[in-house]
Design a protein around this motif. Structure first.
Motif, PDB file in Angstrom:
ATOM      1  N   ASN A 224      -5.387   2.738  -7.483  1.00 29.19           N
ATOM      2  CA  ASN A 224      -5.954   3.463  -6.329  1.00 29.19           C
ATOM      3  C   ASN A 224      -5.275   3.088  -5.017  1.00 29.19           C
ATOM      4  OD1 ASN A 224      -7.677   4.774  -7.968  1.00 29.19           O
ATOM      5  ND2 ASN A 224      -9.501   3.563  -7.477  1.00 29.19           N
ATOM      6  N   GLU A 225      -4.880   1.817  -4.896  1.00 30.43           N
ATOM      7  CA  GLU A 225      -4.148   1.374  -3.684  1.00 30.43           C
ATOM      8  C   GLU A 225      -2.849   2.172  -3.555  1.00 30.43           C
ATOM      9  OE1 GLU A 225      -3.243  -2.976  -2.835  1.00 30.43           O
ATOM     10  OE2 GLU A 225      -4.365  -3.169  -4.701  1.00 30.43           O
ATOM     11  N   LEU A 226      -2.125   2.255  -4.658  1.00 32.78           N
ATOM     12  CA  LEU A 226      -0.828   2.960  -4.634  1.00 32.78           C
ATOM     13  C   LEU A 226      -1.049   4.454  -4.385  1.00 32.78           C
ATOM     14  CD1 LEU A 226       1.008   1.146  -7.581  1.00 32.78           C
ATOM     15  CD2 LEU A 226       1.285   0.729  -5.132  1.00 32.78           C
ATOM     16  N   MET A 227      -2.102   5.001  -4.997  1.00 34.25           N
ATOM     17  CA  MET A 227      -2.397   6.428  -4.784  1.00 34.25           C
ATOM     18  C   MET A 227      -2.703   6.700  -3.308  1.00 34.25           C
ATOM     19  SD  MET A 227      -4.706   7.147  -8.186  1.00 34.25           S
ATOM     20  CE  MET A 227      -5.160   8.862  -7.841  1.00 34.25           C
ATOM     21  N   ASN A 228      -3.463   5.796  -2.679  1.00 41.87           N
ATOM     22  CA  ASN A 228      -3.783   5.979  -1.255  1.00 41.87           C
ATOM     23  C   ASN A 228      -2.528   5.889  -0.390  1.00 41.87           C
ATOM     24  OD1 ASN A 228      -6.488   6.359  -1.675  1.00 41.87           O
ATOM     25  ND2 ASN A 228      -7.033   4.208  -1.401  1.00 41.87           N
ATOM     26  N   THR A 229      -1.674   4.903  -0.679  1.00 42.27           N
ATOM     27  CA  THR A 229      -0.428   4.774   0.095  1.00 42.27           C
ATOM     28  C   THR A 229       0.411   6.047  -0.058  1.00 42.27           C
ATOM     29  OG1 THR A 229      -0.410   2.388  -0.249  1.00 42.27           O
ATOM     30  CG2 THR A 229       1.679   3.394   0.386  1.00 42.27           C
ATOM     31  N   TYR A 230       0.487   6.529  -1.298  1.00 41.78           N
ATOM     32  CA  TYR A 230       1.276   7.728  -1.590  1.00 41.78           C
ATOM     33  C   TYR A 230       0.723   8.929  -0.809  1.00 41.78           C
ATOM     34  CZ  TYR A 230       3.423  11.546  -4.225  1.00 41.78           C
ATOM     35  OH  TYR A 230       4.127  12.675  -4.577  1.00 41.78           O
ATOM     36  N   ASP A 231      -0.593   9.145  -0.879  1.00 44.42           N
ATOM     37  CA  ASP A 231      -1.198  10.309  -0.209  1.00 44.42           C
ATOM     38  C   ASP A 231      -1.132  10.203   1.316  1.00 44.42           C
ATOM     39  OD1 ASP A 231      -1.752  11.699  -2.525  1.00 44.42           O
ATOM     40  OD2 ASP A 231      -3.764  10.875  -2.740  1.00 44.42           O
ATOM     41  N   ASN A 232      -1.222   8.969   1.830  1.00 41.56           N
ATOM     42  CA  ASN A 232      -1.214   8.790   3.293  1.00 41.56           C
ATOM     43  C   ASN A 232       0.194   8.810   3.880  1.00 41.56           C
ATOM     44  OD1 ASN A 232      -3.986   8.604   3.427  1.00 41.56           O
ATOM     45  ND2 ASN A 232      -3.993   6.389   3.093  1.00 41.56           N
ATOM     46  N   PHE A 233       1.205   8.747   3.012  1.00 37.88           N
ATOM     47  CA  PHE A 233       2.583   8.779   3.499  1.00 37.88           C
ATOM     48  C   PHE A 233       2.995  10.234   3.702  1.00 37.88           C
ATOM     49  CE2 PHE A 233       7.300   8.544   2.476  1.00 37.88           C
ATOM     50  CZ  PHE A 233       7.648   7.991   3.694  1.00 37.88           C
ATOM     51  N   THR A 234       2.982  10.652   4.959  1.00 36.13           N
ATOM     52  CA  THR A 234       3.278  12.060   5.272  1.00 36.13           C
ATOM     53  C   THR A 234       4.349  12.112   6.360  1.00 36.13           C
ATOM     54  OG1 THR A 234       1.432  12.012   6.822  1.00 36.13           O
ATOM     55  CG2 THR A 234       0.994  12.967   4.660  1.00 36.13           C
ATOM     56  N   LEU A 235       4.989  13.248   6.446  1.00 35.43           N
ATOM     57  CA  LEU A 235       6.029  13.432   7.466  1.00 35.43           C
ATOM     58  C   LEU A 235       5.356  13.562   8.825  1.00 35.43           C
ATOM     59  CD1 LEU A 235       9.055  13.924   8.104  1.00 35.43           C
ATOM     60  CD2 LEU A 235       8.629  16.353   7.753  1.00 35.43           C
TER      61      LEU A 235
END
Length: 581
Positions: free
Chosen positions: A559-570
C-alpha cells in the motif's frame, strides 16, 4: 555478508505442506468481490439510497500503462497469474530522448576533431544563469569547459593544493597507480613496437605526505633536466612542499617512458576533516554542487564514494585516467587545481557501443578493464573526438554518458564528483546502463530502482518526458513486486515485513550483484545468527528451489508503494516558475 536490522531467523518457515488437491485448485481461483456504490435519490420528498453495482473490469496486464492507477496495476497482475520470472525492462519501450547525430559516412577528417564548447564567463552572475545549466545538459553537447570558473566565483583553490592537503591531513590514504609515462595520443605495447588499447597499471597505497614528497621530488628532477620549464607558481608550490616534507631530488631517472606514480581516489568525504574544502565548493551553481535537491545522487539515501562525495587526484606529468563512461552514465564535474595543465579526450555517448566493440577486438573489457584508445582506430571507425587542455581553475562538465580519458601535462591536483541532473536524457542513460550492467553481470554503483522511488516520493517533476520515464520505471517495479509476491504466497512461502530504518544500506545480491529492492531473500551464513546474506530471487531459487532456509523480508508495504505511485504526478509549471527558472 550484510547485517539485517532485525532477527529474520526467528520468522523462518519451511514451505507449507501441500494441501488436498481440491483446496489447492480452489486457492488458485482469484478472489472476487462485487463492488457496490450507494447512490442517494429523492423520492416523494424522502431521501433514499439505491445500491448500484460498479462493474470492475480487469485489464490484461499487457494493456496496463502509466495512465492506470496502482489498484488497476495490482488487479491486472493478480489476473495474469504469471508463473515465470518477471523479465521486463524498466525502460519505456520505443521511447528515447537521445539526439539524432549526423550520419555522414565517412565523416570528413576535419569533423573528426570537433571544437570543444568552451564558455568564458563575463561575471559571477553568468555562472548562475539558467542558460549555463541548459547548455551543459543539452544532449548534443558531450562536454563543456568553463574557462576560469574558479576565478569568476572567487573559489580559493589553494585549499586543495598539495601544501594545504599535507598541512590538513598528511596521513590520509592515497591509492597509487604505477604507470609508464608516454605522449597523450600514444599507447605503446610493452616492447614499444606498436600502438595498443590495453593500458595496465599496478595498484598500491601510500599517504598524502608521502605522495606529496614524490610529486615535489619529481618536479625538482625535471628542473635539473630543463630549468626553463619552471613557472613561478609551480616553483613556489613545490618548494613549499619540499620544506614541509624534507625532499631531496634524485636526478638518476630517465625522462622517456619512465615509470611514474599517480595518486588517485583520495576520499574527501569526511565533513569534519575537510570542512574548509567542502564549504568552498558551496560557491558553485546548484546544478554543479556535490549535493542539491535536483541531483538524483542526493536521493540515493547513502554515500557513494567519489560520486556523491568529492575525490581528489594528485598527478605528475603522464598520469592517466583511462577511458570510461561514469558509473551508470552520470554527469561529472572536474576542476583542475593546478599548477599544471591536463589534456582531455572525449567522445559523445552515441559512439559508446562502437568503442566497446573496439575494446573487445583488442582483448580488453569495456566496462571493467583498463584501456586507452588509439586515436587512429577511432577516426577509422568514423568516431569524432573532442580534445582540449584544462588549465588551472577550469571546470570540465562531462555530460551524461560521454566516454572520456585524461592525461596530466604538468604537475597538478584535480577534484571531481558526479551529479545526476533530473532530466530525461540523464535518467534514460542511467537506466539503460543499469540494465546493460545486469546483462554483463557488473554491479550498478547507483541503485536506480531505489533512486526512482525516492525521487517520486520527494521531488515534483515538471518535465513530461522525465516524468513518463520515472513513472514507467515505478510501474515496472510494482509489477515485478506484485508478481513475485503472488508466486511466493502461492508456494506457501511466508513474507515477513521489516521496514527500512534510517541510513539502512541498499542491498545487492551476494552472488550476481544486482540491486535487490523491497523483497529480500535472506540466508544466514554458515548457520550463523549474526551474519545474514541477501540474494535476488533468481539466485535464491537457483540455490534452493523450495526456498528452504531462505527468509523473505519485505521492506515496504504494498500500500505504501501504491500510494507513492498514485501520488507521483506531473506538476504543471506556472508562468512564474518558468520565469524564475
Amino acid at each position: 555478508g550484510l547485517p539485517i536490522t532485525s532477527k529474520p531467523h526467528q520468522c523462518a518457515l519451511q514451505s507449507a505442506a501441500p494441501a488436498p488437491s481440491t483446496t489447492e485448485e480452489l486457492s488458485k481461483i482469484p478472489l472476487k468481490e462485487l463492488r457496490i456504490r450507494l447512490v442517494k435519490v429523492e423520492s416523494g420528498g424522502r431521501q433514499t439510497f439505491i445500491a448500484s453495482e460498479i462493474e470492475q473490469k480487469t485489464m490484461p496486464l499487457n494493456a496496463i500503462n502509466i495512465k492506470n492507477n496502482a489498484a488497476e496495476v495490482i488487479r491486472a497482475c493478480k489476473g495474469a497469474n504469471i508463473k515465470s520470472m518477471f523479465r521486463e525492462s524498466y525502460l519505456l519501450p520505443a521511447f528515447s530522448v537521445k539526439p539524432v547525430l549526423s550520419n555522414e559516412t565517412p565523416i570528413p577528417r576535419d569533423k573528426l576533431n570537433p571544437p570543444t564548447p568552451s564558455i568564458y564567463l563575463e561575471s559571477k552572475r553568468d555562472a548562475f544563469s539558467p542558460v549555463l545549466l541548459q547548455f551543459c545538459t543539452d544532449p548534443k553537447n558531450a562536454v563543456t569547459v568553463i574557462r576560469g570558473l574558479a576565478g569568476s566565483l572567487r573559489l580559493n583553490l589553494g585549499l586543495f593544493s598539495t601544501k594545504s592537503l599535507v598541512e590538513a591531513n598528511s596521513e590520509h590514504a592515497v591509492e597509487v597507480r604505477t604507470q609508464v609515462q608516454q605522449p597523450a595520443d600514444k599507447n605503446w605495447n610493452h616492447s614499444g613496437s606498436a600502438q595498443t588499447w590495453p593500458c595496465e597499471s599496478s595498484r598500491s597505497h601510500t599517504t598524502i605526505a608521502k605522495y606529496a614528497q614524490y610529486q615535489a621530488s619529481s618536479f625538482q628532477e625535471s628542473l635539473q633536466v630543463d630549468i626553463v620549464t619552471m613557472s613561478a607558481s609551480v616553483g613556489s608550490e613545490i618548494n613549499s612542499i619540499s620544506r614541509l616534507t624534507g625532499v631531496t631530488s634524485n636526478p638518476e631517472q630517465k625522462a622517456i617512458g619512465k615509470i611514474i606514480k599517480f595518486g588517485t581516489n583520495i576520499d574527501l568525504s569526511d565533513p569534519k576533516r575537510w570542512k574548509l574544502q567542502l564549504q568552498e565548493l558551496l560557491k558553485l551553481p546548484a546544478f554543479m554542487r556535490v549535493s542539491s535537491s535536483a541531483n538524483m545522487l542526493s536521493h540515493v539515501g547513502q554515500t557513494i564514494l567519489g560520486m556523491n562525495t568529492v575525490q581528489l587526484y594528485m598527478k605528475v606529468p603522464g598520469s592517466r585516467t583511462p577511458g570510461h563512461q561514469e558509473n551508470n552514465n552520470f554527469c561529472s564535474v572536474n576542476i583542475n587545481i593546478g599548477p599544471g595543465d591536463c589534456e582531455w579526450f572525449a567522445v559523445h555517448e552515441h559512439y559508446w557501443k562502437a568503442i566497446s566493440d573496439l575494446c573487445e577486438k583488442h582483448g580488453v573489457d569495456y566496462l571493467t578493464g583498463s584501456w586507452w584508445p588509439v586515436l587512429e582506430d577511432l577516426y577509422r571507425s568514423n568516431i569524432p573526438v573532442y580534445r582540449f587542455i584544462q588549465r588551472p581553475g577550469d571546470l570540465v562538465w562531462i555530460n551524461a554518458g560521454t566516454v572520456h580519458w585524461v592525461q596530466a601535462v604538468g604537475w597538478c591536483n584535480n577534484i571531481a564528483w558526479n551529479v545526476g541532473p533530473l532530466n530525461a536524457y540523464q535518467y534514460q542513460l542511467a537506466l539503460e546502463r543499469f540494465e546493460w550492467n545486469e546483462i554483463k553481470k557488473v554491479k550498478s554503483i547507483v541503485p536506480m530502482i531505489h533512486v526512482s522511488w525516492n525521487v517520486a516520493r520527494t521531488i515534483k517533476i515538471t518535465d513530461p518526458n522525465t516524468f513518463k520515464m520515472i513513472k514507467h520505471c515505478l510501474l515496472q517495479s510494482i509489477k515485478h513486486i506484485q508478481i513475485l509476491r503472488h508466486q511466493l504466497v502461492s508456494a506457501g512461502k511466508k513474507i515477513s515485513y521489516q521496514s527500512r530504518v534510517k541510513d539502512e544500506p541498499v542491498y545487492y545480491c551476494n552472488e550476481c550483484d544486482v540491486e535487490v529492492f523491497n523483497l529480500l531473500f535472506v540466508t544466514s551464513e554458515n548457520g550463523s545468527r549474526k551474519t545474514y546474506v541477501v540474494h535476488c530471487e533468481d539466485c535464491a531459487w537457483e540455490h534452493s528451489p523450495s526456498l528452504s532456509g531462505v527468509v523473505v523480508l519485505e521492506q515496504y508495504r504494498i500500500n505504501e508503494l501504491m500510494n507513492t505511485y498514485d501520488n507521483f504526478t506531473l506538476v504543471r509549471q506556472t508562468l512564474s516558475d518558468t520565469l524564475m527558472n
